[in-house]
Every structure is written in C-alpha cells, then in structure tokens.
Design a protein around this motif. Structure first.
Motif, PDB file in Angstrom:
ATOM      1  N   TRP A  38       0.869  -1.183   0.000  1.00  0.00           N
ATOM      2  CA  TRP A  38       0.000   0.000   0.000  1.00  0.00           C
ATOM      3  C   TRP A  38       0.893   1.217   0.000  1.00  0.00           C
ATOM      4  O   TRP A  38       1.988   1.186   0.559  1.00  0.00           O
ATOM      5  CB  TRP A  38      -0.895   0.003   1.243  1.00  0.00           C
ATOM      6  CG  TRP A  38      -2.116   0.873   1.105  1.00  0.00           C
ATOM      7  CD1 TRP A  38      -2.241   2.174   1.483  1.00  0.00           C
ATOM      8  CD2 TRP A  38      -3.372   0.505   0.539  1.00  0.00           C
ATOM      9  NE1 TRP A  38      -3.492   2.636   1.191  1.00  0.00           N
ATOM     10  CE2 TRP A  38      -4.227   1.631   0.620  1.00  0.00           C
ATOM     11  CE3 TRP A  38      -3.872  -0.666  -0.024  1.00  0.00           C
ATOM     12  CZ2 TRP A  38      -5.530   1.619   0.150  1.00  0.00           C
ATOM     13  CZ3 TRP A  38      -5.178  -0.677  -0.483  1.00  0.00           C
ATOM     14  CH2 TRP A  38      -5.991   0.446  -0.394  1.00  0.00           C
ATOM     15  N   GLN A 238      -2.403  -2.283  -3.736  1.00  0.00           N
ATOM     16  CA  GLN A 238      -3.605  -2.332  -2.903  1.00  0.00           C
ATOM     17  C   GLN A 238      -3.710  -3.679  -2.213  1.00  0.00           C
ATOM     18  O   GLN A 238      -4.593  -4.481  -2.499  1.00  0.00           O
ATOM     19  CB  GLN A 238      -4.852  -2.058  -3.746  1.00  0.00           C
ATOM     20  CG  GLN A 238      -4.921  -0.632  -4.272  1.00  0.00           C
ATOM     21  CD  GLN A 238      -6.225  -0.340  -4.991  1.00  0.00           C
ATOM     22  OE1 GLN A 238      -6.869  -1.240  -5.513  1.00  0.00           O
ATOM     23  NE2 GLN A 238      -6.615   0.911  -5.037  1.00  0.00           N
ATOM     24  N   PRO A 241      -4.502  -3.333   3.351  1.00  0.00           N
ATOM     25  CA  PRO A 241      -4.665  -1.904   3.661  1.00  0.00           C
ATOM     26  C   PRO A 241      -4.698  -1.600   5.152  1.00  0.00           C
ATOM     27  O   PRO A 241      -4.135  -0.592   5.591  1.00  0.00           O
ATOM     28  CB  PRO A 241      -5.997  -1.556   2.990  1.00  0.00           C
ATOM     29  CG  PRO A 241      -6.726  -2.865   2.870  1.00  0.00           C
ATOM     30  CD  PRO A 241      -5.670  -3.876   2.623  1.00  0.00           C
TER      31      PRO A 241
END
Length: 760
Positions: A38, A238, A241
């Motif tokens: 992330w 991604q 997270p």
C-alpha cells in the motif's frame, strides 16, 4: 581572475543555496520481498518509491546513461558539446530535435522548475553547478532515478517498475530497461498501457543508440526489438490496507518493510472476496496467518472488504476487542495439567451446576454426564472446563495469561470469574493468535512480528509437556500410541469459539508451519443467528490450511518437528477413581489410556461441596457372604469401593449406580451410625438468597428438586411439615407472605438438608 570567479561562485552559493533535495516523499508499506502493499502519497498526491542505485537493474543504468548522458561521469554537470550539438540540430531543422541537458541539469530542473527563458536557463545552469559542487555523481544519479516523471502522480523508477511491470526495478530486463529509460521524456504521450505503439518506437530508438555505441550487441538489440510492448493498466499497490495503516502509525520510515508474503496475501484477499458473498449482510471477517517458527505475520486481513461501508470495512477486526468464546479452553486444560489437577483422560462432570449466580450450559443445551478431559476439550463442553477453572482459580488463570503478554479485558470494577473461560472477557485476535503459539513453541508465548527488524520475544506460559498434550488432543490424537507411530509433524489442530448471542465465530488453527486465526461476525456486535465457529469459521480454516500445505509442498519437510517431550508418558487409568489399578480389579469400572505429565496420575477431580467418595474410595466392611456389616461383626472384612461422583448418577448405567455397586445390608449385624446413600442435596435455590415476586403478582411459586439421598422425601417450612414427595418428584409451594424462610427435607435414610432464604 580565477580566484575572483571562485569567490563569486562561493558567495552566490551561500546567498542562493540549493533547494532542499530531501522533499517530502510518499510512504510505502512493502512485503518481505519488497512488493509494495500500500502506498500513502505525499502532500501533492505523488507516489515515489525511493530506491538506491544498487537496487536498480544495471541494464536500466546502461540504457539511461547511453541515451540521456553518455559523459555523465566525465563532465562537470554541463556538457558544452551536447549543448552545441543540440543547438545546431534545432537550428538546421527549424524545430526542437534534441535537448542538450545533462542528467545533472535535469535534476536541477526537477528540484527547482523554471520557465524556458534565458533567465530560467541560466538559473538551471547555476543550480547544476551547485549540485556538482555539493553531491557526488552517484548521489545526483540517485536523485534522478527517484525524481524522474513517469506520468500523472508517478515519479521514480521504483514506483514506475511496480506500477507498470509489477516487479522491483532490480529485476528489469533489457527490453523493460530501455522502455522505462525513455518514458520520462514524454510520460503522458508514451504511456505503454495506453499508447503501446508510441512506446515501442521510443524504446527501439533507445535500443538503436545502445547498439550504435556498442553497449549492447546488435544481435541482442534485434532480438529485443522483436518483443511487442503491451502492458496492463497501471496499478497502484492495494494489498493489506489495514495492516499498512497500522504500520504507518508505528513507523517513521518512508519505506516500511513488513514480513507479509505478498503472494499469500493476494490469494487470501481474493478468497475473502469470494467468501464475502456467502456471509450474511453487514458481516465482516478477520484472518491472520503467522509462521510460528519465526512468528512472522505472513497474511493480515483486517476486514472482508475495505470499501464496503455496510460491513464496516474500515474497522480492523484483528485489533478489535471481542469475546473469545471457547477459544481460551485449551489454556485452562494446559494449566490444570501443569498444576497436577488432571491428566488427559481425567473424569470430569458434564452435569447441570450452579456457581453462585452463574449457571452455565452447553452449546447444544444438553449434558453428557461423565466425560474425559480430552473429550471435553475436543467437543468444547462447557461444564467440565468450568469445573477445571474453578479448581485452578480464574484470577490465577488471568494473571498467568497477563504475565505471558495476553490481556483479558473485564468490565470496570469487576474481577475475573468463571464465565471468562466461556467468553466472558474481551480479547484481541492478534493477542489470541500469539497466545496459541504456546502450543507450538514448547509452552512459550511469542509476540507477533510484523517487521523484519522486530525481535523475537517470548514468555513462558505452559510446560513443554502440557503444551504438547493439548496440541495433540486438538489434532485428534488424544489416544496414546507408540513413538514409532507418532507423527513428528502434528496434523492440523484447531479450536472453535462462539460468543454469547452468536456475535463472534472463531477458529484458531495450528499446522506444521503456521498459526491461523479466523474471526467472523458483525463489527457493531449485532448477533447473527446461526453463526458459530464450527459452521462459519472452520470451513474457511480448512481452505486456508489446504492452500498453505499445497504452497509448502516442497518446504513442508523443513517444518519444525514435534517429538514427544521426555516429561510426557503413557498410562492406563481406571474410572471412576482416575488412577492406575491392577488388571482384574473390580473397582476398575472403565479402563482408559492416557497421556500423563511428569509421571504423575492425579485422582479424579472433585467439585466443592460434593461428597468425599467422589473419585476416591469408600471404605466399608462385609462378611463372608459379601453383605455389608458393622466393623465389629464376626468375620468382618474391610473393603474399598470406588464410587462414581454423585452428580453423575443420572447418566450412569443402572449397574454403575451407587445402589447397585454397594453390597446389601446384613440385617443380622447391620452397620450402625451411618448410611451409604449419596448425600441429600436441595437444588434450585441458593443459601441466603433474596427472592422477589414477579411485578404485579402477590405470590411466588417456588419449585425445588433434590439430588442424592434415598426413598421418599418429607418437606418442612420453618419446622412445620407441609408435604411429601417421591424421590424423583419436585417440591412445589406457593408463598405469599414476605419474610425469612427455612425449607428442610428428610429422606428415608434419615438424611436432612435445609436452605434459608428471604422473600421480599
């Protein structure tokens, strides 16, 4: 003259110092192999993934220097030949064909943008000379590779390599290096995911330059040109997270390294999206996978979907305080083993009991009577573990857990009590999974490690022997077998948990290499009918376990071995007494094989208030005919009889009940002064209780039962006889007058019991 110029430059450097080259950068959380999980952009929304020169493929450095600035390491920051050549080409072609900027000049423009005027160009030259004065060539090149624009909010070769190619810049091929070396010239116009033809032409131009100067051979360049440029759409990292958010608050580094396995994290996140459709509305999930040999966290899923507001996707359920349900039971059995209270096959009581105001029941609302400790743990029965914790002590249990780094949270101004073992406390998943490391790390609880630099810290909680026994029980290996039949690597062992009202469904699993924690429920604490550990979390556990085993097919042979500790032995024990008896002894009513600890075989654990014959011996005298007599009768012989605990009578076969096990009385010389009937107990009310009527009612219907004793019952209220009942019938009485009461009962054997209470 030279001195004057040098002094002037020195003064100008002091008056107009270089802009700060250490501008705020984006922060990136990365996996154990460097894969970005992330990224948190800087104040301007720019994503940079800073790298050093040794973290970049040498092919990229060769392509970059050959195409942009062949004499980078020789010139003083400005190359007059390049500027002259560019000026001639632009004049003769009546358009801009090439620029004369060196890499140093491009860095000067990146740290301080300027307009395309003569003044702006002079300022760029001045900043370039300052760069060369204050920084080495390698430092300037490092500034370039981390500042070069790659379109939009993307800057630097590190971010570009991951965004376009999903790989670290150290692994760039020749073709990829040539492509990324030219992109900063026109990043928007040459984006390979949108304009592959333009990108390929630009790349081939770089390749031709490399062949022209002999950096790469003609054959290599021709082979590379056969490769078509086509890339998937640019992707931002991604993964994990909620872990990334957690790490961001705990670290100040620009690149935050974690122990996460990126490929495993991606697989589990994909699986989680598949499970999401099978979960009830507003339900979330937490998953934690830990390599227990190092305690490195390899996968971290804090919610089922970060972007699903209806499922509270922003709430990290791995750090949330929840009821652990029955997942604490293995710790109670392990501590009781270490304390010498039980062994693996100790006889426990799964019968209705009241502990003060606390009256627990089983998940299925039924009772099983006599059960072994191992069976009670595997079946997650409630009454037996409460019996064990009552003997061990809830405060002592809580203190041991706290000393090992596991916090149990209780309501304000309340103390640990028996309900904690059934979920009457609060815990975090990360600490619960850490606690289970005791069963795979020889009794020591180790803290989870999220970053490579985190130290491995562990504290003792159980002995290696008790931890080994509990883990084998949870793995379905409660029955002892010879060592040559005992697997060195324990199969999947697991424990479920369901909190009150179906609010939390848990499973904690342990295989040869990993600890696996799973929680399912609603983050807002709303009950979800029908959602419990075995039905909801166990299927997910097995799917994750299969994935881990398949991924580790080649490495599983290196998983830690789990041989039987020297402190663990085998024994044949007998119920109901709980200890070893010789073969053929009539008091061995049921023979069982058990794992024992330190060579000790504890007797059957009794509960407070039960008769002394429980799990022990009842001594009596019999004559030659086997009838029970007084000790001073002629020919009286002393005999010991092992009797089952009184509360188990209802669940025993008729032949095992006390009346059948005891010899009949010899009426010619009967025993005097005592009776062997089980103690007479009143059930349904506690001594000193204060009873209240239902609002609006003038009376109270009182219902009491009895246990033990023999024959009919005669009931008295405040000394006055009121009724008689059969042994199995309840006593029912309507009370209307407030005040103090004493209810007494008498049975045929002469036993009396009473209880006092107040009707308010």
């Amino acid at each position: 003259m030279v001195g004057i110029i040098a002094a002037g430059l020195w003064g100008a450097d002091k008056i107009w110092p270089l802009p700060d080259t250490n501008v705020q950068t984006a922060r990136v959380v990365v996996a154990d192999d460097g894969t970005p999980l992330w990224r948190f952009a800087d104040a301007e929304g720019v994503w940079r993934y800073s790298v050093s020169l040794d973290q970049v493929s040498p092919y990229y450095i060769e392509a970059l220097l050959t195409y942009e600035d062949r004499w980078f390491y020789e010139h003083p920051g400005i190359n007059p030949l390049s500027i002259g050549r560019a000026l001639w080409q632009n004049l003769t072609n009546q358009r801009i064909v090439s620029g004369g900027s060196t890499l140093s000049m491009q860095v000067a423009r990146l740290i301080e943008p300027h307009d395309r005027t003569l003044t702006g160009k002079l300022r760029q030259v001045f900043r370039t000379l300052q760069l060369e004065w204050h920084y080495s060539k390698d430092q300037i090149l490092t500034l370039y590779i981390n500042r070069a624009p790659y379109g939009g909010t993307l800057q630097g070769i590190g971010a570009a390599s991951w965004a376009y190619l999903d790989k670290p810049p150290s692994e760039l091929t020749r073709a990829e290096s040539a492509l990324l070396a030219v992109l900063p010239q026109a990043p928007s116009r040459l984006r390979p995911d949108r304009y592959p033809e333009r990108a390929q032409l630009a790349r081939d131009k770089v390749l031709s330059r490399l062949a022209e100067y002999g950096v790469w051979s003609e054959q290599q360049v021709e082979e590379i040109k056969e490769e078509t440029v086509w890339l998937a759409g640019r992707q931002a990292p991604q993964l994990a997270p909620l872990l990334a958010r957690r790490m961001l608050s705990e670290s100040k580094s620009d690149v935050i390294e974690t122990t996460i396995d990126a490929s495993l994290q991606r697989r589990l996140e994909d699986m989680t999206m598949g499970w999401k459709s099978q979960l009830p509305e507003n339900t979330s999930m937490g998953i934690l996978v830990v390599e227990h040999s190092t305690m490195a966290v390899k996968a971290y899923i804090g919610s089922v979907d970060l972007n699903d507001v209806s499922r509270f996707g922003h709430v990290d359920m791995i750090t949330a305080w929840r009821s652990p349900g029955s997942t604490l039971k293995p710790f109670a059995y392990g501590m009781a083993l270490d304390d010498g209270l039980i062994h693996a096959e100790s006889l426990l009581q799964d019968v209705p009991r009241r502990f003060g105001d606390y009256r627990p029941g089983n998940f299925d609302t039924g009772f099983n009577g006599p059960v072994s400790a191992s069976d009670a743990l595997v079946r997650s029965l409630n009454l037996p573990v409460v019996q064990v914790l009552e003997a061990y002590g809830p405060k002592r249990f809580t203190g041991n857990m706290r000393n090992a780094g596991i916090t149990l949270r209780f309501p304000l101004n309340s103390e640990p009590n028996l309900s904690l073992i059934l979920g009457g406390t609060g815990m975090r998943m990360d600490e619960l999974v850490s606690g289970y490391s005791a069963f795979v790390r020889h009794g020591n609880v180790a803290a989870l490690r999220y970053r490579p630099q985190d130290p491995l810290i562990e504290r003792p909680l159980l002995s290696p022997g008790s931890a080994w026994i509990v883990r084998r029980i949870l793995a379905g290996e409660a029955r002892p077998v010879p060592d040559n039949q005992l697997s060195d690597i324990v199969p999947l062992a697991w424990k479920t948990g369901t909190s009150y009202g179906y609010r939390d469904a848990w499973t904690i699993g342990m295989n040869g290499g990993y600890l696996i924690g799973i929680w399912v429920g609603r983050p807002d604490g709303t009950p979800v009918a029908g959602q419990f550990g075995y039905a909801t979390a166990v299927p997910i556990l097995h799917q994750i376990n299969n994935l881990l085993v398949n991924r580790s097919a080649q490495t599983a042979r290196f998983w830690p071995r789990d041989p039987r500790p020297d402190s663990v032995g085998r024994a044949v024990i007998c119920w109901p007494q709980g200890q070893s008896l010789e073969a053929g002894d009539p008091n061995c009513r049921q023979r069982r094989q058990a794992w024992i600890l330190d060579g000790t075989i504890p007797p059957t654990l009794s509960a407070p208030g039960q008769d002394t014959g429980i799990g022990g011996w009842l001594s009596l005298w019999v004559n030659a005919e086997g009838k029970r007599v007084a000790p001073d009768c002629s020919g009286a012989i002393k005999r010991r009889i092992a009797l089952w605990p009184t509360p188990l009578e209802t669940w025993l076969p008729l032949a095992e009940r006390r009346d059948e096990r005891l010899p009949v009385r010899d009426e010619t010389c009967p025993p005097i002064g005592y009776d062997t009937s089980p103690p007479l107990l009143i059930l349904g009310i506690k001594e000193g209780a204060i009873l209240k009527r239902i609002p609006g009612s003038l009376s109270l219907d009182l219902r009491l039962d009895t246990q033990g004793g023999r024959g009919k019952r005669w009931w008295f209220i405040n000394g006055e006889a009121v009724t008689e009942t059969e042994q199995t019938d309840p006593f029912i009485q309507t009370l209307t007058v407030s005040g103090k009461y004493q209810i007494s009962v008498l049975d045929e054997s002469g036993q009396v019991n009473s209880v006092s209470f107040v009707l308010d």
